[in-house]
Each structure stands twice: as structure tokens, then as C-alpha cells.
Design an enzyme around this catalytic site. Structure first.
Site, PDB file in Angstrom:
ATOM      1  N   GLY A  12      70.526  34.665  67.279  1.00 56.62           N
ATOM      2  CA  GLY A  12      69.297  35.186  66.660  1.00 56.62           C
ATOM      3  C   GLY A  12      68.898  34.356  65.451  1.00 56.62           C
ATOM      4  O   GLY A  12      68.294  34.870  64.510  1.00 56.62           O
ATOM      5  N   GLY A  13      69.186  33.054  65.510  1.00 57.30           N
ATOM      6  CA  GLY A  13      68.882  32.174  64.373  1.00 57.30           C
ATOM      7  C   GLY A  13      67.436  31.704  64.337  1.00 57.30           C
ATOM      8  O   GLY A  13      67.062  30.910  63.476  1.00 57.30           O
ATOM      9  N   SER A  15      64.869  33.817  63.933  1.00 50.18           N
ATOM     10  CA  SER A  15      64.012  34.849  63.331  1.00 50.18           C
ATOM     11  C   SER A  15      64.767  35.568  62.210  1.00 50.18           C
ATOM     12  O   SER A  15      66.008  35.590  62.193  1.00 50.18           O
ATOM     13  CB  SER A  15      63.621  35.864  64.420  1.00 50.18           C
ATOM     14  OG  SER A  15      62.735  36.836  63.917  1.00 50.18           O
ATOM     15  N   ILE A  17      66.799  37.558  59.653  1.00 46.94           N
ATOM     16  CA  ILE A  17      68.050  37.352  58.908  1.00 46.94           C
ATOM     17  C   ILE A  17      68.798  36.122  59.435  1.00 46.94           C
ATOM     18  O   ILE A  17      69.368  35.344  58.659  1.00 46.94           O
ATOM     19  CB  ILE A  17      68.931  38.625  59.013  1.00 46.94           C
ATOM     20  CG1 ILE A  17      68.253  39.789  58.281  1.00 46.94           C
ATOM     21  CG2 ILE A  17      70.332  38.376  58.471  1.00 46.94           C
ATOM     22  CD1 ILE A  17      68.859  41.168  58.566  1.00 46.94           C
ATOM     23  N   TYR A 149      70.706  53.161  68.541  1.00 44.70           N
ATOM     24  CA  TYR A 149      70.831  52.063  67.570  1.00 44.70           C
ATOM     25  C   TYR A 149      71.968  52.360  66.588  1.00 44.70           C
ATOM     26  O   TYR A 149      72.827  51.509  66.330  1.00 44.70           O
ATOM     27  CB  TYR A 149      69.501  51.885  66.828  1.00 44.70           C
ATOM     28  CG  TYR A 149      69.501  50.733  65.844  1.00 44.70           C
ATOM     29  CD1 TYR A 149      69.282  49.430  66.283  1.00 44.70           C
ATOM     30  CD2 TYR A 149      69.731  50.942  64.490  1.00 44.70           C
ATOM     31  CE1 TYR A 149      69.286  48.366  65.390  1.00 44.70           C
ATOM     32  CE2 TYR A 149      69.738  49.882  63.593  1.00 44.70           C
ATOM     33  CZ  TYR A 149      69.516  48.604  64.045  1.00 44.70           C
ATOM     34  OH  TYR A 149      69.523  47.538  63.156  1.00 44.70           O
TER      35      TYR A 149
END
Ligand code: NDP
Length: 258
Positions: A12-13, A15, A17, A149
């Protein structure tokens, strides 16, 4: 430079955080590999981070495909010193309105894929590596409508401790960053206009003592501490970056609002 020549894999690099953390890691001298699904944001992230960064398109819920891509990345860039299992999705799952498919999508992305990210990276991890999982204050908030979640993030919190024990014999440390509400695209579905985003920021800010959302950059600095040798004898912990939302709830801004 605190990460000179270290190899870091950040899921998830492309977007939020993950991207903020990739920026910090590059600035600290790491060789960075980012993953994501969206080819446009992957290309934009690579452009922003510099041509040395390897940007790989993977859906992490496809576990065999992700394992293959990690192996190829390790053989191209080098064995990993840091893995930030950061990728995740939001999504409400209110009772009475949630399909099995919606529920399972959150579990498979935020829990199953996190475990398999670590398992698939493991053969390519150097001894003494640092693994960082991304949790959430939802693990303890009890927010209505967010069962799936919250359950994934509660499970990640437990798993941080399990994996810390399991990987200790190789000197691999496993820790967690635990963000409170942080300004990233994860909130886009809930705030599609600027006014809606302002209202959301006010609502989430009111829930914390310091009275505002976190910035992605503030989470990335906690990840940097856990990634580098400054935390060389630290494992099995979480660093919560939430303006006191979970540690000092009685001081939440809402209680002192005029
Ligand atoms: P973003 O939506 O900005 O980033 C999420 C990232 O995860 C994207 O890069 C996305 O890739 C990737 N991703 C999602 N699903 C998959 C998948 N199946 N396969 C591969 N990659 C995937 O959100 P944040 O930066 O906010 O979120 C990062 C982490 O932080 C998440 O785990 C989230 O739960 C956690 N967190 C965030 C909080 C917040 O308020 N922002 C609060 C607490 C925790 P792509 O865009 O290409 O799909």
C-alpha cells in the site's frame, strides 16, 4: 541516515500512510519497494519517490501471486530488512445490512493478507529485520457499524504479539503502528466534497484530546522509529498516534467544546 542501504517493502505504498512512509524511508537512505493495485497511483508514487523505487502491482488477496512478486523483488533489489504490512481497506458493516461478501472482503484484505504478507516475505527477510503491521484504534473503540474492520484490527493487534514471539529466534522484531483517524484517501467514500471532509475532520478531531486528525506523515515517523536501529530491542509493541483518542478519552475535545 537511519536506513542507509536497508531494503524496505511497503504494501500500500502508493497512497496515504504507506506513501508517506515510503517518502521518509527513501529520505533516510532505504531502497524501497512499494506495492499497490492502482496502476495510476503506483506510477505517480514512483515519480514522486524517485526512479530507484520499485513499484509493483499486486492484489495482496491473491496470496500465491503476491508470494511470487515478493520473491522477484527480493532477487532484484536484495533481501528485505523492513516489511511494512500497511495495505488495508475501510468499510462499514452494520448489522442487518451487510452481505457475506462485504464482510469477507474486509477480513481477507485486512487480516488474511497481512498474515500472508509476512509469511510470503519471510524467506526473503534478513535476520534482524523489522516487521511493522498497521493496526487501528478501531481495535478498542467499539464504534457501531464497524464490526468487521474492528475485528481485523483487533486480530492484527494480537498477531503483532504472536509474530514477535515466533520471529524472535531470528532476531526479527515485529511491532505495530496504530493510527487514529488520519487524513488519507481511505476516507474518500465518506467525504466526497470539501464540506463533507471538513465535517468529518471536525467529528474525528472532537473525539481526541489534541482535537484533530493525524497526518499520514505523523504515522510514518512512528514507522521509522520501529524500522530503524533506534528500536533495536523493541518488539511486540504498538505505537498509537491518535491525539489521545484511546488513552485519554475523557479529555476529548468534544467535552470542552464551547
Ligand atoms: P489509503 O486508502 O490511502 O491506502 C490504502 C492502501 O492499501 C492503498 O495503497 C491500496 O492500494 C492498498 N490496498 C488496499 N487493498 C489492497 C489489496 N487487496 N491489495 C493490495 N493493496 C491494497 O489508506 P490509508 O493510508 O489510510 O491506510 C493504510 C492503513 O492504515 C490501512 O491498513 C488502514 O486500515 C490503516 N489505518 C488508517 C487510518 C486512517 O484514518 N487513515 C486509521 C487507522 C488505520 P490501491 O489504492 O492501489 O488499491
Amino acid at each position: 541516515m537511519r536506513l542507509k542501504n536497508k531494503v524496505a517493502l511497503i504494501t500500500g505504498g502508493n497512497s496515504g500512510i504507506g506513501l508517506a512512509t515510503a517518502k521518509v524511508f527513501v529520505a533516510e537512505g532505504a531502497k524501497v519497494i512499494i506495492t499497490g493495485r492502482n496502476p495510476e497511483t503506483l506510477a505517480a508514487a514512483k515519480k514522486a519517490l524517485g526512479s530507484d523505487v520499485l513499484a509493483l502491482k499486486i492484489d495482496l488477496t491473491d496470496v500465491p501471486a503476491a508470494a511470487k512478486v515478493f520473491a522477484e523483488a527480493a532477487s532484484d533489489v536484495g533481501k528485505f530488512d523492513i516489511v511494512f504490512a500497511n495495505a488495508g481497506i475501510g468499510g462499514a458493516t452494520p448489522l442487518g445490512q451487510t452481505s457475506l461478501e462485504q464482510f469477507e472482503k474486509i477480513i481477507s484484505t485486512n487480516l488474511t493478507s497481512v498474515f500472508f504478507t509476512v509469511q510470503s516475505a519471510l524467506p526473503h527477510l534478513n535476520d534482524g529485520a523489522s516487521v511493522i503491521l498497521n493496526g487501528s484504534v478501531h481495535a478498542v473503540l467499539g464504534a457501531p457499524g464497524w464490526s468487521a474492520y474492528a475485528a481485523t484490527k483487533g486480530a492484527v493487534r494480537s498477531m503483532t504479539r504472536n509474530l514477535a514471539s515466533e520471529l524472535a529466534p531470528r532476531g526479527i522484531r515485529v511491532n505495530q503502528v496504530t493510527p487514529g483517524g488520519t487524513r488519507t484517501p481511505i476516507w474518500s467514500p465518506y467525504a466526497q466534497t470539501e464540506d463533507a471532509m471538513t465535517a468529518l475532520e471536525e467529528k474525528l478531531g472532537n473525539m481526541s484530546a489534541l482535537g484533530r486528525m493525524s497526518e499520514a506523515d505523523e504515522i510514518s515517523k512512528a514507522a521509522l522509529y520501529l524500522a530503524c536501529d533506534d528500536s533495536s530491542n523493541v518488539t511486540g509493541i504498538e505505537i498509537t498516534v491518535d491525539g489521545g483518542m484511546t488513552s485519554a478519552p475523557s479529555g476529548a475535545k468534544i467535552f470542552r467544546a464551547a
